[in-house]
Design an enzyme around this catalytic site. Structure first.
Site, mmCIF file in Angstrom:
data_model
loop_
_atom_site.group_PDB
_atom_site.id
_atom_site.type_symbol
_atom_site.label_atom_id
_atom_site.label_comp_id
_atom_site.label_asym_id
_atom_site.label_seq_id
_atom_site.Cartn_x
_atom_site.Cartn_y
_atom_site.Cartn_z
ATOM 1 N N ARG A 1 -43.205 -86.296 53.870
ATOM 2 C CA ARG A 1 -44.324 -86.885 54.608
ATOM 3 C C ARG A 1 -44.325 -86.506 56.087
ATOM 4 N NH1 ARG A 1 -45.542 -90.107 50.323
ATOM 5 N NH2 ARG A 1 -44.223 -91.871 49.769
ATOM 6 N N SER B 1 -36.465 -101.059 53.477
ATOM 7 C CA SER B 1 -35.595 -101.129 52.301
ATOM 8 C C SER B 1 -34.194 -100.577 52.559
ATOM 9 C CB SER B 1 -36.250 -100.397 51.132
ATOM 10 O OG SER B 1 -36.530 -99.054 51.478
ATOM 11 N N CYS C 1 -52.412 -98.299 51.251
ATOM 12 C CA CYS C 1 -51.959 -96.908 51.226
ATOM 13 C C CYS C 1 -52.256 -96.362 49.835
ATOM 14 C CB CYS C 1 -50.474 -96.805 51.548
ATOM 15 S SG CYS C 1 -49.996 -95.103 51.971
ATOM 16 N N CYS D 1 -50.112 -93.875 48.315
ATOM 17 C CA CYS D 1 -48.985 -93.150 47.699
ATOM 18 C C CYS D 1 -48.492 -93.775 46.400
ATOM 19 C CB CYS D 1 -47.844 -92.954 48.691
ATOM 20 S SG CYS D 1 -47.232 -94.478 49.405
ATOM 21 N N CYS E 1 -49.864 -89.826 50.535
ATOM 22 C CA CYS E 1 -50.633 -90.971 51.019
ATOM 23 C C CYS E 1 -52.120 -90.667 51.228
ATOM 24 C CB CYS E 1 -50.013 -91.493 52.315
ATOM 25 S SG CYS E 1 -48.263 -91.921 52.134
ATOM 26 N N LYS F 1 -45.168 -95.364 62.539
ATOM 27 C CA LYS F 1 -44.385 -95.291 61.303
ATOM 28 C C LYS F 1 -43.721 -93.928 61.255
ATOM 29 C CE LYS F 1 -44.744 -95.529 56.283
ATOM 30 N NZ LYS F 1 -45.608 -95.850 55.131
ATOM 31 N N LYS G 1 -42.042 -99.114 62.348
ATOM 32 C CA LYS G 1 -41.319 -99.013 61.082
ATOM 33 C C LYS G 1 -40.553 -97.707 61.027
ATOM 34 C CE LYS G 1 -42.293 -98.599 56.259
ATOM 35 N NZ LYS G 1 -43.281 -98.399 55.251
ATOM 36 N N ARG H 1 -39.038 -96.434 47.717
ATOM 37 C CA ARG H 1 -39.739 -95.448 46.892
ATOM 38 C C ARG H 1 -39.355 -95.621 45.423
ATOM 39 N NH1 ARG H 1 -39.921 -90.437 51.302
ATOM 40 N NH2 ARG H 1 -41.191 -91.617 52.786
HETATM 41 C C1 PBG Z 1 -46.339 -96.777 51.714
HETATM 42 C C2 PBG Z 1 -45.163 -97.521 52.216
HETATM 43 C C3 PBG Z 1 -43.806 -97.132 52.261
HETATM 44 C C4 PBG Z 1 -43.101 -98.236 52.737
HETATM 45 C C5 PBG Z 1 -44.032 -99.235 52.974
HETATM 46 N N1 PBG Z 1 -45.287 -98.776 52.672
HETATM 47 C C6 PBG Z 1 -43.135 -95.914 51.796
HETATM 48 C C7 PBG Z 1 -43.288 -94.628 52.461
HETATM 49 O O1 PBG Z 1 -43.989 -94.424 53.437
HETATM 50 O O2 PBG Z 1 -42.674 -93.712 51.903
HETATM 51 C C8 PBG Z 1 -41.613 -98.312 52.920
HETATM 52 C C9 PBG Z 1 -41.047 -99.671 52.998
HETATM 53 C C10 PBG Z 1 -39.582 -99.775 52.900
HETATM 54 O O3 PBG Z 1 -38.823 -98.798 52.867
HETATM 55 O O4 PBG Z 1 -39.132 -100.918 52.838
HETATM 56 N N2 PBG Z 1 -46.786 -95.738 52.494
#
Ligand code: PBG
Length: 326
Positions: free
Chosen positions: A221, A278, A117, A119, A127, A199, A252, A209
């Site tokens: 996003r 997370s 990615c 970002c 992204c 996602k 996700k 983040r």
């Molecule tokens: C990158 C990405 C993200 C996560 C994994 N890859 C962040 C997002 O999309 O903002 C989040 C993972 C997590 O919260 O554990 N695009």
């Protein structure tokens, strides 16, 4: 009383394991690892207790720690030394992920997956490539097709560094196809792609983040990640990724989206992965810290539930703790 069916007959200690439908194993789990090019010491991630960003020099040690618990797969995330408009450190041969992956594959037998990615690498935190007036106009964010080539280059550079699998997470339309083509042209026909296929634009990513320093500088996003209201759309997203050559299909976040995990499991033959993100990790820790929940038990129950819903692989910050208990 005349019951013919009494489910309690099969709940005695001796028979429970025999009739158990779901079993969690260390081999189902993938541990996220954060490698940070801006530090030469480990930095604790406050909102994710027990997790740290490690310098490139310690990436091998970090992966060895994971493997000692019985977990053999890692997902590598990078925090680059610098950011720019296009996120060019994402595909740099000497980028943070590339350097860490080279060391990890040299020194360990871990199965190394990389998050693909932009970002964490763009100065605006989105992204992909920004629309010209994105900052002023909240209806605009990332240019889709211009982003594809950058993702493809990033995936190929991860493959060149020795990654075993790449996992695109940008929710760019066509990302799996573009990456598959890039990998094939570079001679990596056998390298699998795990797509973050469904996602969602989720508030559960907050702690990540902070961890990966990837919050968008403006806007959000919602123009590229999925609307949490939608389930049927997830099936279309997944179908498109399957047509483009995705090998593993990821959902996700995990717990708030188990209906999606179950539906993909029913509709597709591919392995299904779920990302216990997370925020799912942080909230259990926060409640446990207050003495309101028993951490090990709720963590285990969470992962078991994700598996029961149909996930074959689980990406989770609990990987090490749970594997060590199994
Ligand atoms: C990158 C990405 C993200 C996560 C994994 N890859 C962040 C997002 O999309 O903002 C989040 C993972 C997590 O919260 O554990 N695009």
């Amino acid at each position: 009383m005349d019951f013919t069916d009494r489910p309690r007959r099969l709940r005695t200690d001796g028979v429970r394991p025999l009739v158990s439908e779901t079993e969690l194993q260390a081999s189902d789990l993938i541990a996220p690892v954060f490698v940070d090019a801006t530090t030469d010491e480990r930095v604790e991630i406050e909102s994710m207790p027990g997790h740290e960003r490690v310098p490139v020099d310690e990436s091998v040690d970090r992966v060895r720690e994971v493997m000692e618990t019985g977990v053999e797969a890692v997902m590598v995330f990078g925090i680059p030394e610098s950011k720019d408009e296009t996120g060019s450190r994402a595909w740099a041969d000497d980028g943070v992920v590339q350097r860490a992956v080279r060391r990890i594959v040299d020194a360990t037998n871990a199965y190394v997956i990389t998050d693909v990615c932009l970002c964490e690498y763009t100065d605006h935190g989105h992204c992909g490539v920004l629309e010209e007036s994105a900052e002023e106009d909240p209806r605009l964010t990332v240019k889709n097709d211009e982003t594809l080539e950058l993702l493809s280059k990033t995936a190929v550079s991860h493959a060149e560094a020795g990654a075993d699998m790449v996992a695109p997470s940008s929710m760019t339309d066509g990302m799996v196809g573009a990456i598959r083509e890039g990998l094939d042209e570079a001679g990596y026909e056998n390298l699998p792609v795990m797509s973050y296929a469904a996602k969602y634009e989720s508030a559960f990513y907050g702690p990540f983040r902070d961890a990966a320093d990837g919050a968008p500088a403006f806007g959000d996003r919602r123009h590229y990640q999925m609307d949490p209201a939608n389930a049927r759309e997830a099936m279309r997203e997944v179908q498109l990724d399957v047509e483009q050559g995705a090998d593993v299909l990821m959902v996700k976040p995990a717990l708030p989206y188990l209906d999606i995990v179950a539906e993909i499991r029913r509709e597709f033959d591919h392995p299904v992965a779920a990302y216990n993100v997370s925020g799912e990790y942080a909230m259990l820790h926060a409640a446990a810290e207050k003495g309101w929940l028993s951490l090990d038990e709720v963590a285990h129950e969470s992962l078991l539930s994700i598996k029961r819903a149909g996930a074959d692989l689980i990406l989770t910050y609990f990987a090490e703790d749970i594997a060590a208990q199994l």
